[in-house]
Design a protein around this motif. Structure first.
Motif, mmCIF file in Angstrom:
data_model
loop_
_atom_site.group_PDB
_atom_site.id
_atom_site.type_symbol
_atom_site.label_atom_id
_atom_site.label_comp_id
_atom_site.label_asym_id
_atom_site.label_seq_id
_atom_site.Cartn_x
_atom_site.Cartn_y
_atom_site.Cartn_z
ATOM 1 N N PHE A 117 0.808 -1.206 0.000
ATOM 2 C CA PHE A 117 0.000 0.000 0.000
ATOM 3 C C PHE A 117 0.846 1.264 0.000
ATOM 4 C CE2 PHE A 117 -3.743 -2.274 0.132
ATOM 5 C CZ PHE A 117 -3.650 -3.287 1.061
ATOM 6 N N THR A 118 2.153 1.111 0.176
ATOM 7 C CA THR A 118 3.000 2.289 0.162
ATOM 8 C C THR A 118 3.469 2.636 -1.237
ATOM 9 O OG1 THR A 118 4.948 0.899 0.576
ATOM 10 C CG2 THR A 118 3.832 1.836 2.484
ATOM 11 N N VAL A 125 -1.628 2.119 -4.861
ATOM 12 C CA VAL A 125 -2.612 3.159 -4.578
ATOM 13 C C VAL A 125 -3.386 3.498 -5.838
ATOM 14 C CG1 VAL A 125 -2.927 5.562 -3.915
ATOM 15 C CG2 VAL A 125 -1.363 4.123 -2.629
ATOM 16 N N ARG A 150 -5.318 2.552 9.345
ATOM 17 C CA ARG A 150 -4.615 2.265 8.088
ATOM 18 C C ARG A 150 -5.591 2.199 6.919
ATOM 19 N NH1 ARG A 150 -2.181 -3.257 6.153
ATOM 20 N NH2 ARG A 150 -0.582 -2.623 4.659
ATOM 21 N N GLN A 151 -6.722 1.520 7.129
ATOM 22 C CA GLN A 151 -7.732 1.447 6.081
ATOM 23 C C GLN A 151 -8.313 2.823 5.787
ATOM 24 O OE1 GLN A 151 -10.624 -1.424 7.383
ATOM 25 N NE2 GLN A 151 -9.285 -3.187 7.008
ATOM 26 N N ILE A 174 -5.911 4.786 3.676
ATOM 27 C CA ILE A 174 -5.923 4.303 2.292
ATOM 28 C C ILE A 174 -7.135 4.863 1.552
ATOM 29 C CG2 ILE A 174 -6.195 2.262 0.824
ATOM 30 C CD1 ILE A 174 -4.678 0.690 3.013
#
Length: 293
Positions: free
Chosen positions: A12-13, A18, A153-154, A157
């Motif tokens: 996800f980074t 993304v 975290r979600q 995102i």
């Protein structure tokens, strides 16, 4: 539209990951800014976020529903989905659909759910990505998310790829939550959700009394009712504890952004539904209530 399901463990980074999530969240469809200033409307509900509710044909609804397990997120999100004409996407339903399938993921999810644990971000994002991709192919615009995000975290995102304009946080006393969860039943034939609990709880420690009538099934479903494997008192209390520990920070995340609307359920659907429409500035939709009943 790229699907995250092709990635066993998305990073996800990375910009590419993304970007993939962004396309699944209808990137580029941004809500119009609100024209109303914040104003208090109830001492129990707290300050009202900036809301500008418009007809869905003029603007996509992009909402999130928060709340402890069993509070009724699915019930009210589904009613608003029917009322406003946007898809209701419940990550819990996505997980249960995957559980019904065969394969290694189904077995892994079964162990997680039956122990009352939270499903990992990677699995949830993957399932949600597939659902949004399928909806996009059918021309769906906007959404009401139920059960996501559950962690900071979600939420980060989600914030990075789409604009959420309202986060509705449903609240209910824990003792009522437990009793409500233990009364949940599902028809093994039609899949309908019902509740056999008749709740009458007295006021306690400043919390008002709450009455909730049972939501009984039609006669032809009565003999086919089953209880979810995770609806035991031990697991329900554990799930509530896990939510309080890991998901409550998500409330603060959206509260700090002025997007959180807290709604204390005053009772069952007959008492709560009209009040919910009122606080959402959806009075003009009251004539459509029958469509969401």
């Amino acid at each position: 539209m790229a699907a995250l399901t092709r990635l066993s463990k998305p990073s996800f980074t990375s910009l590419s990951s993304v970007s993939r999530i962004s396309r699944c969240f209808y990137s580029g469809i941004a809500p119009e800014p609100s024209s109303h200033g914040a104003s208090p409307y109830s001492p129990r509900l707290g300050p009202k976020p900036n809301l500008s509710i418009k007809d869905p044909k003029d603007r996509n609804v992009q909402w999130v529903f928060l709340g402890s397990p069993g509070v009724g997120k699915g019930t009210y999100a589904s009613r608003l989905s029917n009322l406003l004409g946007v898809p209701h996407i419940a990550t819990g339903d996505l997980v249960r659909e995957e559980l019904a399938a065969s394969g290694s993921l189904s077995k892994e999810l079964s162990e997680i759910v039956n122990q009352g644990k939270l499903v990992s971000d990677e699995i949830i994002i993957s399932l949600l990505s597939k659902r949004l991709e399928a909806g996009g192919a059918k021309g769906e615009l906007g959404f009401i998310l139920d059960g996501f995000p559950r962690t900071i975290r979600q939420a980060e995102i989600l914030e990075g790829v789409t604009e959420i304009d309202l986060v509705l946080n449903l609240k209910l006393r824990e003792d009522v939550l437990v009793e409500k969860c233990l009364g949940r039943r599902m028809c093994s034939q039609c899949g309908g959700n019902f509740n056999v609990a008749s709740i009458n709880v007295k006021d306690s420690n400043g919390s008002p009394a709450i009455s909730m009538a049972p939501l009984l099934p039609p006669p032809h479903c009565m003999s086919k009712l089953v209880t979810r494997a995770d609806d035991t008192e031990e697991v329900v209390k554990h799930r509530i504890h896990v939510y309080n520990e890991k998901s409550r920070p998500v409330e603060e995340f959206y509260r700090s952004r002025g997007k959180l609307l807290e709604f204390d359920l005053p009772g069952g659907i007959p008492e709560s539904w009209p009040k919910l429409l009122e606080v959402l500035n959806l009075d003009e939709y009251k004539e459509k209530q029958s469509a969401a009943a």
